[in-house]
Write a protein that holds these residues in place. Structure first.
Motif, PDB file in Angstrom:
ATOM      1  N   THR B  21       0.832  -1.197   0.000  1.00 21.26           N
ATOM      2  CA  THR B  21       0.000   0.000   0.000  1.00 21.26           C
ATOM      3  C   THR B  21       0.865   1.243   0.000  1.00 21.26           C
ATOM      4  O   THR B  21       1.848   1.340   0.734  1.00 21.26           O
ATOM      5  N   ASN B  28      -5.254   9.730   0.336  1.00 20.92           N
ATOM      6  CA  ASN B  28      -5.749   8.591  -0.415  1.00 20.92           C
ATOM      7  C   ASN B  28      -4.722   7.473  -0.346  1.00 20.92           C
ATOM      8  O   ASN B  28      -3.544   7.727  -0.153  1.00 20.92           O
ATOM      9  N   THR B  31      -3.348   0.451  -3.247  1.00 20.59           N
ATOM     10  CA  THR B  31      -2.803  -0.873  -2.934  1.00 20.59           C
ATOM     11  C   THR B  31      -2.678  -1.662  -4.213  1.00 20.59           C
ATOM     12  O   THR B  31      -3.648  -1.798  -4.958  1.00 20.59           O
ATOM     13  N   VAL B  49      -6.051  -0.981  -6.240  1.00 22.26           N
ATOM     14  CA  VAL B  49      -7.301  -0.548  -5.650  1.00 22.26           C
ATOM     15  C   VAL B  49      -7.034   0.816  -5.048  1.00 22.26           C
ATOM     16  O   VAL B  49      -6.162   0.968  -4.202  1.00 22.26           O
ATOM     17  N   LYS B  51      -8.181   3.702  -2.779  1.00 19.57           N
ATOM     18  CA  LYS B  51      -9.166   3.988  -1.742  1.00 19.57           C
ATOM     19  C   LYS B  51      -9.085   5.456  -1.402  1.00 19.57           C
ATOM     20  O   LYS B  51      -8.082   5.925  -0.881  1.00 19.57           O
ATOM     21  N   SER B  52     -10.119   6.191  -1.655  1.00 16.00           N
ATOM     22  CA  SER B  52     -10.070   7.606  -1.312  1.00 16.00           C
ATOM     23  C   SER B  52     -10.364   7.785   0.169  1.00 16.00           C
ATOM     24  O   SER B  52     -10.864   6.878   0.834  1.00 16.00           O
ATOM     25  N   TYR B  53     -10.069   8.982   0.677  1.00 11.51           N
ATOM     26  CA  TYR B  53     -10.252   9.200   2.115  1.00 11.51           C
ATOM     27  C   TYR B  53     -11.709   9.114   2.498  1.00 11.51           C
ATOM     28  O   TYR B  53     -12.054   8.959   3.663  1.00 11.51           O
ATOM     29  N   GLY B  55     -13.449   6.748   1.588  1.00  6.59           N
ATOM     30  CA  GLY B  55     -13.766   5.329   1.694  1.00  6.59           C
ATOM     31  C   GLY B  55     -14.244   4.726   0.399  1.00  6.59           C
ATOM     32  O   GLY B  55     -14.601   3.558   0.338  1.00  6.59           O
ATOM     33  N   SER B  57     -13.796   3.115  -3.215  1.00  8.59           N
ATOM     34  CA  SER B  57     -12.734   2.365  -3.879  1.00  8.59           C
ATOM     35  C   SER B  57     -12.906   2.396  -5.385  1.00  8.59           C
ATOM     36  O   SER B  57     -14.015   2.272  -5.895  1.00  8.59           O
ATOM     37  N   HIS B  58     -11.777   2.528  -6.066  1.00  6.32           N
ATOM     38  CA  HIS B  58     -11.779   2.386  -7.515  1.00  6.32           C
ATOM     39  C   HIS B  58     -10.722   1.364  -7.874  1.00  6.32           C
ATOM     40  O   HIS B  58      -9.712   1.252  -7.199  1.00  6.32           O
ATOM     41  N   ASN B  59     -10.933   0.648  -8.969  1.00  2.00           N
ATOM     42  CA  ASN B  59      -9.911  -0.278  -9.441  1.00  2.00           C
ATOM     43  C   ASN B  59      -9.292   0.257 -10.712  1.00  2.00           C
ATOM     44  O   ASN B  59      -9.979   0.781 -11.583  1.00  2.00           O
TER      45      ASN B  59
END
Lengths: 103, 142
Positions: B21, B28, B31, B49, B51-53, B55, B57-59
């Motif tokens: 990570t 942000n 990982t 992945v 992960k924005s603050y 919460g 998630s985008h891939n």
């Protein structure tokens, strides 16, 4: 750096501020970072940019929330434990021995 | 490689090929598999992945993080950092020893080369002197 010797130097010459950090190698230290963050961990490595590798670190993030009605400031801290962490030097404000024992 | 010598980035290269990570300065986190770390700490990752603050998630199949935007890089447990650090330090000492040895050898070679030249010149002069002498003797005889 100032002393360029080919053999291992057992006695450490403190000649510049970074040498003070060298004294804390492999010890637990306290790092204050930008954005109200603090790290406590074991210093494994550092460089002139203050990039550091810390082991067994605990990160503390401090936030202030202001209650809308009473306008009092509530300080919240969030802690996280990370086994091994590489920290980029430009976020570091200060490095110190942990404050509980102090030196 | 010169740019990363004497900094911890050479140790960060140990994470290449591992899934870990990267936390950014703007809170942000990304990982994924670290493909490459360059001397400016820019990181290229695969199958991430994000992960924005908030919460969310985008891939992404590939991702590039600018070194300036990194706050932390988590180091997986599989890496023995102490061994990596010792290896790097030994490599530094070995490189430095190798360099001083090479410099010393080159200097010695230059000195011996100069000496050889000087010796050649003296022998040349001696032979020329001998030739001159012989010529004189021949001239005197005739």
């Amino acid at each position: 750096m100032a002393d360029d010797q080919e053999q291992q130097v057992p006695v450490q010459n403190v000649e510049e501020p970074l040498d003070l950090i060298r004294l804390s190698l492999d010890e637990r230290i306290y790092v204050k970072m930008r954005n109200e963050r603090e790290l406590r961990g074991r210093l494994n490595a550092y460089d002139q940019h203050l990039n550091m590798i810390l082991g067994d670190v605990e990160e503390t993030v401090t936030t202030v929330e202001i209650d809308e009605e009473t306008f009092e400031e509530i300080y919240k801290t969030t802690k996280r434990n990370i086994p091994m962490l590489f920290v980029r030097g430009d976020g570091v404000i200060l490095v110190s021995p942990p404050m509980r024992t102090g030196t | 490689k010169f740019l990363i010598r004497n900094t911890l980035i050479s140790l960060l290269k140990a994470v290449e090929g591992m899934v870990t990570t990267v936390e950014l300065r703007n809170e942000n986190a990304v990982t994924g598999l670290i493909q490459n770390v360059d001397p400016f700490m820019n990181i290229v990752m695969e199958d991430v992945v994000f992960k924005s603050y908030r919460g969310i998630s985008h891939n992404f199949s590939s991702f590039f993080v600018q070194g300036m935007n990194i706050r932390y890089v988590h180091i997986p447990d599989e890496i023995d950092m102490r061994a990596a650090i010792d290896q790097e330090v030994n490599r530094e000492w070995r490189m430095r020893d190798k360099m001083t040895r090479e410099i010393r050898d080159a200097a010695r070679k230059r000195i011996t080369k100069r000496q050889l030249q000087a010796d050649k010149e003296t022998t040349l002069r001696r032979r020329q002197a001998e030739l001159e002498e012989k010529k004189k003797i021949n001239q005197e005889e005739t």
